[in-house]
Every structure is written in structure tokens, then in C-alpha cells.
Design an enzyme around this catalytic site. Structure first.
Site, PDB file in Angstrom:
ATOM      1  N   GLY A   1       0.764  -1.245   0.000  1.00 38.38           N
ATOM      2  CA  GLY A   1       0.000   0.000   0.000  1.00 38.38           C
ATOM      3  C   GLY A   1       0.787   1.282   0.000  1.00 38.38           C
TER       4      GLY A   1
ATOM      5  N   GLU B   1       3.987  -6.505   2.045  1.00 39.71           N
ATOM      6  CA  GLU B   1       3.760  -6.959   0.669  1.00 39.71           C
ATOM      7  C   GLU B   1       3.814  -5.776  -0.287  1.00 39.71           C
ATOM      8  OE1 GLU B   1      -0.159  -8.597   0.997  1.00 39.71           O
ATOM      9  OE2 GLU B   1       0.494 -10.345   2.116  1.00 39.71           O
ATOM     10  N   PRO B   2       4.983  -5.154  -0.429  1.00 41.85           N
ATOM     11  CA  PRO B   2       5.052  -3.963  -1.281  1.00 41.85           C
ATOM     12  C   PRO B   2       5.021  -4.328  -2.763  1.00 41.85           C
ATOM     13  CG  PRO B   2       7.236  -4.560  -0.527  1.00 41.85           C
ATOM     14  CD  PRO B   2       6.286  -5.529   0.122  1.00 41.85           C
TER      15      PRO B   2
ATOM     16  N   ARG C   1      -4.370   2.549 -16.070  1.00 38.58           N
ATOM     17  CA  ARG C   1      -4.607   3.328 -14.847  1.00 38.58           C
ATOM     18  C   ARG C   1      -5.319   4.668 -15.078  1.00 38.58           C
ATOM     19  NH1 ARG C   1      -1.265   5.106 -11.768  1.00 38.58           N
ATOM     20  NH2 ARG C   1      -2.310   4.588  -9.839  1.00 38.58           N
TER      21      ARG C   1
ATOM     22  N   CYS D   1     -10.617   2.888 -29.375  1.00 38.30           N
ATOM     23  CA  CYS D   1     -11.901   3.495 -29.715  1.00 38.30           C
ATOM     24  C   CYS D   1     -12.750   3.747 -28.467  1.00 38.30           C
ATOM     25  CB  CYS D   1     -12.611   2.546 -30.664  1.00 38.30           C
ATOM     26  SG  CYS D   1     -13.641   3.394 -31.790  1.00 38.30           S
ATOM     27  N   GLU D   2     -12.255   4.576 -27.570  1.00 32.72           N
ATOM     28  CA  GLU D   2     -12.944   4.939 -26.323  1.00 32.72           C
ATOM     29  C   GLU D   2     -12.481   6.349 -25.954  1.00 32.72           C
ATOM     30  OE1 GLU D   2     -15.032   3.074 -24.392  1.00 32.72           O
ATOM     31  OE2 GLU D   2     -14.805   1.236 -25.561  1.00 32.72           O
TER      32      GLU D   2
HETATM   33  C1  LIG Z   1      -3.184  -8.422  -0.765  1.00 39.01           C
HETATM   34  C2  LIG Z   1      -2.325  -7.401  -1.412  1.00 39.01           C
HETATM   35  N1  LIG Z   1      -1.062  -7.263  -0.985  1.00 39.01           N
HETATM   36  C3  LIG Z   1      -0.228  -6.350  -1.527  1.00 39.01           C
HETATM   37  C4  LIG Z   1      -0.654  -5.507  -2.531  1.00 39.01           C
HETATM   38  C5  LIG Z   1       0.307  -4.523  -3.096  1.00 39.01           C
HETATM   39  O1  LIG Z   1      -0.092  -3.229  -2.904  1.00 39.01           O
HETATM   40  P1  LIG Z   1       0.838  -2.034  -3.334  1.00 39.01           P
HETATM   41  O2  LIG Z   1       1.209  -2.232  -4.746  1.00 39.01           O
HETATM   42  O3  LIG Z   1      -0.005  -0.824  -3.124  1.00 39.01           O
HETATM   43  O4  LIG Z   1       2.034  -2.042  -2.427  1.00 39.01           O
HETATM   44  C6  LIG Z   1      -1.969  -5.603  -2.993  1.00 39.01           C
HETATM   45  C7  LIG Z   1      -2.448  -4.675  -4.017  1.00 39.01           C
HETATM   46  O5  LIG Z   1      -3.449  -4.045  -3.945  1.00 39.01           O
HETATM   47  C8  LIG Z   1      -2.831  -6.585  -2.429  1.00 39.01           C
HETATM   48  O6  LIG Z   1      -4.087  -6.736  -2.856  1.00 39.01           O
END
Ligand SMILES: Cc1ncc(COP(=O)(O)O)c(C=O)c1O
Length: 414
Positions: free
Chosen positions: A239, A274-275, A314, A344-345
């Protein structure tokens, strides 16, 4: 010098001119800087040194094998969100016990594969999923390692499409529901409770949601321990946001890490993060060629490029803003225009009302900070082949995913 910068009037990636890469592989092209990936992975790892931790790179952000392998070589572990990503992690060389598996709606086939492989944790989301995991584990004669995903009911700000920690989203379980379920799980021999998990959203730029999230997990771990249910790790998800616009206020990685350390240290538990975006986002650009310049009767001006929402979703999906700049800026007065793709949008707009140096048909533009949630969200809409991906590393570049052809796409049609 690592990264993307102007050298002698033209943009380079880790010293390699983007124009040289485009001349060799064509456009649109995703170009990644190996040095930026290395630098950012190491910076986050260093910042978390004050607590026992594991970085599980979120493969969803960029799942190209060349990129994932690079992260593994740096010492990363992996976070996967689907059976497909689990296979990517295994093929990239991660040991099963380096992989955590998250996701709402994991299928029986996905769960069976993850249990059989012996992943470090399956982050369970509901009592019925836990029942499925238990049955599949028993059938394979394997004890499944399970963590529970909490929904801490925190609004982390940011775009509503990427906010996941609020009670009204589909993700995770309330603390009360999770507590009841964990008590029940503790009595089931085919389940080994390994951790608590949450992920409150993406592109978060304030510290307080992270602090509150960490405190929620710590409090739950403590109350479970009082009942004799002990977990091994706290998984705080990803996040951490990045600056898409110059001068945009974001969280310093050291401040983020300090908050995580302060909130969790006394538990003595291993902290997992979990980056995704923070590591690979700034490490990528999309190089695209100007195919037309167009004005409408009302005076609106368009720079039409060969990359579109099929290469970078995005802006269309989240109204996301990406810096766009010429690869070799020309002298002259700035122009004002929308940078649009060929799809085409009307939503196929990469940048609205931008001020850019003058451009001509055939010029190259770079769309910045596209290393995360760029190539992974590509589609074949309009039967457009997905773009080539190039990794620059150790002073040279190589294709890590070749450009699709129309034949590649059509081979699935009966
Ligand atoms: C469960 C989980 N972990 C990690 C991430 C990675 O998030 P970010 O890329 O914002 O660090 C996500 C992405 O939304 C996720 O769904």
C-alpha cells in the site's frame, strides 16, 4: 546514475538512451530500470531492519518473470493473488515457503495447488473458505498453513477502487468474526494457524491508516495469545504510495518503516509486508510514438500516440495521473494538449490538458512511473497486441517479454 534522467538532451534509463531501445524494439514499449528496482527494494529492507521481517513482493504489481526473478535475487519473497501468480512465483524460483497467497474467491483448484505446494500462508477470507481449505488439506494428507485476513474497517484514503480496508469492501473479516473463526480453526488438526493478515489499500500517502492497521493486528494477536492461540507472523500487506506528480507529498519509507516497527516490535513476531507499487512503480516507463497531431473546431488539441489504455489502464480506470514528457524535448514554447491513445474509447486518454514542449509526428514520449499496474493490466481490446517489455540491467538492455503479434492473439479463436 540509476533511473530515468535527461543526458545530453535525451531521456536515458540507467544510462541507456530510450530512443535506442525504441529503435530496436519498436513502440509502445515498457522499459524497466533494474537499478531502480534494486535500490528501492534495498531501501525498504534497510528501513525495516529494526524488526524481524520478510518482504513479500506483491507480484500483482508487475509479474513479468524477468522482473520477478530480479526481486528474488535481491532476497525478496512473494505475495500472490491467483493461481496464475502462484505459478509465476514458482517458475521465478521462489520456494513454496517463501510465498503467501491472498485473494477473495480462491478456487478449489487454486487452493489445492497452494496446499500441495506447501506455501508459507494461505490468507483465508471466510469460514466457508476455511472449510474448503481443511477438506482439501485432509484429502492430501497435508497440514495447511493458514493466516486470516482481517478487515480493520479503516478508510485509507486514495481512489475508492483501490481502497480495501473499509468494512463495506469485499476483503477480509471483521475482528469479531475473525476471532470466532480462529478459535474454531485452532481445534482443527489439518489447519496450522500461522498469522494474521491485512491489506488496507494501495497508493496510501498518510501514516495514520498504517499505524491503526498495525495496532489492530497487534491487539488481535495479543488477545488470541491470551487464549493460547499463538501466531508466528503479522502480515501488514502493501500500500505504500509513490509520487506520481513532482512535489506530491508522500510518506518517506523511513517514516513508514518506523511506524511499522514501533507498532509491532514488542510482540516479537515476524512482520511481513507486501510492497508492490513502491518498489516497481518508479522503475518503469512506457515509451510511445506520436502518430498524429489533431485539433478540433473548438480549439482542443490532441497528441495521438501509439500507446493506449490497453497498455496502461490506470488513467482510464482510476483517473490516475502519470507524468508525460518527450524523450528528446524540442526547444520552443510549451503547447497545451490531451495525450490520447488509439483505442476506440474517449476514456483512452493518457494525460488530459498537459503542457509539453512542442512535439511532431514520429517523436517519442515517455509516460513515467508505469512499472506497477502497467503491463499487468494490459488487454487485447481492439485486438491490440500487448507491448514489448525491456529490462535495463548491468549497463545493457534485454527483452523480458516479447511484443505479442495478432497471430498470438488469434490462435485461441476456434
Ligand atoms: C493483498 C495485497 N497485498 C499487496 C498488494 C500490493 O499493494 P501495493 O502495490 O499498493 O504495495 C496488494 C495490491 O493491492 C494486495 O491486494
Amino acid at each position: 546514475m540509476p533511473g530515468f534522467r535527461l543526458e545530453q538532451g535525451a531521456l536515458v534509463c540507467d544510462g541507456v538512451p530510450l530512443s535506442a531501445i525504441a529503435a530496436a524494439v519498436g513502440t509502445p514499449a515498457h522499459v524497466y530500470s533494474g537499478a531502480v528496482i534494486d535500490e528501492r527494494y534495498r531501501a525498504l529492507d534497510r528501513a525495516l531492519a529494526g524488526v524481524p521481517h520478510r518482504l513479500h513482493y506483491a507480484i500483482k504489481a508487475n509479474s513479468t518473470l524477468g522482473v520477478v526473478r530480479r526481486l528474488r535475487a535481491l532476497g525478496s519473497q512473494a505475495d500472490v493473488n491467483s493461481g496464475g501468480e502462484l505459478e509465476v512465483a514458482l517458475r521465478a524460483g521462489f520456494a513454496p515457503d517463501q510465498i503467501v497467497f491472498t485473494g477473495v474467491g480462491k478456487t478449489r483448484a487454486e487452493l489445492k495447488r497452494a496446499i500441495g505446494a506447501g506455501v508459507a500462508a494461505i490468507n483465508a477470507e471466510s469460514p466457508t473458505e476455511v472449510d474448503r481449505i481443511e477438506r482439501l488439506a485432509a484429502a492430501q494428507g497435508v497440514v495447511a498453513r493458514v493466516a486470516v485476513r482481517i478487515n480493520p474497517d479503516i478508510d485509507a484514503g486514495g481512489h475508492r477502487h483501490i481502497s480495501t480496508g473499509h468494512h463495506a469492501t469485499k476483503f477480509g473479516m471483521s475482528v469479531a468474526d475473525a476471532t470466532r473463526m480462529l478459535r474454531d480453526m485452532a481445534r482443527r488438526p489439518w489447519l496450522h494457524i500461522v498469522g494474521l493478515h491485512l491489506h488496507i489499500g494501495s497508493q496510501i500517502t498518510r501514516i495514520d491508516p498504517f499505524v491503526r492497521a498495525a495496532e489492530t493486528l497487534v491487539a488481535l494477536a495479543r488477545s488470541l495469545a491470551d487464549e493460547g492461540i499463538r501466531v508466528e507472523h503479522l502480515d501488514l500487506g502493501g500500500g505504500l504510495g509513490i509520487a506520481y506528480e513532482s512535489g506530491q507529498e508522500i510518506l518517506a519509507v523511513e517514516d513508514y518503516a518506523r511506524a511499522v516497527i514501533d507498532a509491532t516490535r514488542e510482540t516479537g513476531l515476524t512482520v511481513l509486508v507486501e510492497p508492490g507499487r513502491w518498489i516497481v512503480g518508479p522503475a518503469g516507463v512506457v515509451v510511445t510514438e506520436v502518430v498524429d497531431l489533431k485539433s478540433q473546431a473548438d480549439g482542443s488539441r490532441f497528441i495521438v500516440v501509439d500507446a493506449g489504455m490497453t497498455d496502461l489502464l490506470r488513467p482510464a480506470l482510476y483517473d490516475a495521473w502519470h507524468r508525460i514528457e518527450p524523450v528528446a524535448p524540442r526547444e520552443g514554447e510549451l503547447i497545451r494538449a490531451d495525450v490520447v491513445g488509439p483505442v476506440c474509447e474517449t476514456s483512452d486518454t493518457l494525460g488530459r490538458d498537459r503542457r509539453l514542449p512542442p512535439v511532431e509526428v514520429g517523436d517519442l514520449l515517455a509516460v513515467r512511473d508505469t512499472g506497477a499496474y502497467g503491463a499487468v493490466m494490459a488487454s487485447n481490446y481492439n485486438r491490440r497486441p500487448t507491448a514489448v517489455e525491456v529490462l535495463v540491467a548491468e549497463g545493457a538492455w534485454r527483452v523480458v517479454r516479447r511484443r505479442q503479434t495478432v497471430d498470438d492473439i488469434l490462435q485461441w479463436d476456434e
